[in-house]
Enzyme design. Sequence first.
Site, PDB file in Angstrom:
ATOM      1  N   ARG A  42       0.838  -1.205   0.000  1.00 61.58           N
ATOM      2  CA  ARG A  42       0.000   0.000   0.000  1.00 61.58           C
ATOM      3  C   ARG A  42       0.871   1.253   0.000  1.00 61.58           C
ATOM      4  O   ARG A  42       0.571   2.235  -0.670  1.00 61.58           O
ATOM      5  CB  ARG A  42      -0.939  -0.016   1.212  1.00 61.58           C
ATOM      6  CG  ARG A  42      -1.937   1.138   1.182  1.00 61.58           C
ATOM      7  CD  ARG A  42      -3.013   0.971   2.247  1.00 61.58           C
ATOM      8  NE  ARG A  42      -2.462   1.082   3.579  1.00 61.58           N
ATOM      9  CZ  ARG A  42      -3.145   0.802   4.699  1.00 61.58           C
ATOM     10  NH1 ARG A  42      -4.393   0.386   4.624  1.00 61.58           N
ATOM     11  NH2 ARG A  42      -2.588   0.933   5.874  1.00 61.58           N
ATOM     12  N   LYS A  96      -2.361   6.593   1.522  1.00 62.93           N
ATOM     13  CA  LYS A  96      -2.182   6.991   2.923  1.00 62.93           C
ATOM     14  C   LYS A  96      -1.190   8.152   2.937  1.00 62.93           C
ATOM     15  O   LYS A  96       0.015   7.953   3.083  1.00 62.93           O
ATOM     16  CB  LYS A  96      -1.707   5.802   3.751  1.00 62.93           C
ATOM     17  CG  LYS A  96      -2.052   5.948   5.228  1.00 62.93           C
ATOM     18  CD  LYS A  96      -1.982   4.617   5.940  1.00 62.93           C
ATOM     19  CE  LYS A  96      -2.025   4.762   7.433  1.00 62.93           C
ATOM     20  NZ  LYS A  96      -3.308   5.220   7.968  1.00 62.93           N
ATOM     21  N   GLU A 142     -16.049   6.526   5.119  1.00 65.19           N
ATOM     22  CA  GLU A 142     -15.065   6.140   6.141  1.00 65.19           C
ATOM     23  C   GLU A 142     -15.547   6.547   7.527  1.00 65.19           C
ATOM     24  O   GLU A 142     -16.314   7.494   7.678  1.00 65.19           O
ATOM     25  CB  GLU A 142     -13.735   6.870   5.893  1.00 65.19           C
ATOM     26  CG  GLU A 142     -13.039   6.467   4.627  1.00 65.19           C
ATOM     27  CD  GLU A 142     -11.776   5.661   4.882  1.00 65.19           C
ATOM     28  OE1 GLU A 142     -11.739   4.843   5.811  1.00 65.19           O
ATOM     29  OE2 GLU A 142     -10.824   5.871   4.129  1.00 65.19           O
TER      30      GLU A 142
HETATM   31  C1  LIG Z   1      -8.463   6.766   6.597  1.00 65.33           C
HETATM   32  C2  LIG Z   1      -8.226   5.375   7.048  1.00 65.33           C
HETATM   33  N1  LIG Z   1      -9.092   4.420   6.709  1.00 65.33           N
HETATM   34  C3  LIG Z   1      -8.916   3.133   7.098  1.00 65.33           C
HETATM   35  C4  LIG Z   1      -7.839   2.750   7.869  1.00 65.33           C
HETATM   36  C5  LIG Z   1      -7.660   1.326   8.265  1.00 65.33           C
HETATM   37  O1  LIG Z   1      -6.665   0.722   7.504  1.00 65.33           O
HETATM   38  P1  LIG Z   1      -5.846  -0.509   8.072  1.00 65.33           P
HETATM   39  O2  LIG Z   1      -6.818  -1.576   8.378  1.00 65.33           O
HETATM   40  O3  LIG Z   1      -4.938  -0.905   6.959  1.00 65.33           O
HETATM   41  O4  LIG Z   1      -5.125  -0.024   9.260  1.00 65.33           O
HETATM   42  C6  LIG Z   1      -6.914   3.724   8.265  1.00 65.33           C
HETATM   43  C7  LIG Z   1      -5.770   3.359   9.111  1.00 65.33           C
HETATM   44  O5  LIG Z   1      -4.764   2.964   8.636  1.00 65.33           O
HETATM   45  C8  LIG Z   1      -7.095   5.054   7.838  1.00 65.33           C
HETATM   46  O6  LIG Z   1      -6.224   5.998   8.193  1.00 65.33           O
END
Ligand SMILES: Cc1ncc(COP(=O)(O)O)c(C=O)c1O
Length: 348
Positions: free
Chosen positions: A91, A193, A229
Amino acid sequence: MTLTSDPKAKNPQELDWNNLGFNYMNLPYRYRAYWRDGEWRDAGLTEDANVTISEGSTSLHYGQEVFEGLKAYRCKDGSINLFRPDQNAKRMQKSCERLMMPQVPVDMFISALKQVVKANEDYVPPYGTGATLYLRPYLIGVGGNIGVHPAQEYIFSIFAMPVGSYFKGGLTPTNFVASEYDRAAHKGTGASKVGGNYAASLFPGQLAHDAGFSDCIYLDPIEHKKIEEVGSANFFGITKDGKFVTPKSPSILPSVTKYSLLYLAEKRFGMETEQGDIYIDQLDHFAEAGACGTAAVISPIGGFKYGDHFHVFYSETEVGPVTHKLYDELTGIQFGDRKAPTGWIEKV
Ligand SMILES: Cc1ncc(COP(=O)(O)O)c(C=O)c1O
């Protein structure tokens, strides 16, 4: 004047593992690597918690910054698990592609994580406390480069800190409110991210906190009719007929936890799963709902306020049975108590 440096973290023996919260701690070691002339160089651990960069750095002015978040879990036998670190590595590569930054090879990413965990091993919380060692990889554009174009040099670093639960309640449901603001656009950077998405979320997040909610829920940026989200976590719902549903949108971060739950719901619990639209005027279809992510783990959503409505999914005080079952399976795998699907656990 110089800014104050963060004090060194307390000795691990002095930490209250059961009440850590989610706070920065200056642990003894972090990893750092430098990219110049097309290659990563000078990689290794350092005790220096400060990063000194040029005032002309693209990360400071134009948000040329990507990051990741994952955890190291202490198992019953004392060993340490990383949960699907290859997914975070990939990612981050995609985020780098979007922001025109050099990629960190998957092997280098995982090796760096292991070095940081090993060097700070005493800070990996004991098994049974529910606490974990949070790992924060990040990559920034650096160097005197004030024009709006990609930097010539980059720093990749990973630091760590022991953490407890992210939302106050843990497995106790908390309430959320729909945001009038957007964190990302459909063809923007929501699926990456990158720091900018989080800068955009600070104000709506604060409004939600001020109004007494755990965080805000972002709706689709086109019509504000669909759930996207939950703060910095993905949304999932369990329909009244037992289907695991999660939103599909180009402005959602592809959550490693969400994809893991989709897999577990289907393969371990025989549930139907779907990634699709979740309209805020059709929430009655759901028996349960939650937020999922590395930091959030699985946090049940009690009530959700949008406009003049207040929708309670399962209960404002109790976690629903399916959410609980998924939580137990996921955390059981992460802490090494339940059998992991092939390739999900990387031993440190
Ligand atoms: C905006 C956002 N959505 C979703 C997630 C959840 O992603 P993950 O399960 O990979 O931590 C995160 C955290 O990483 C995030 O910052």
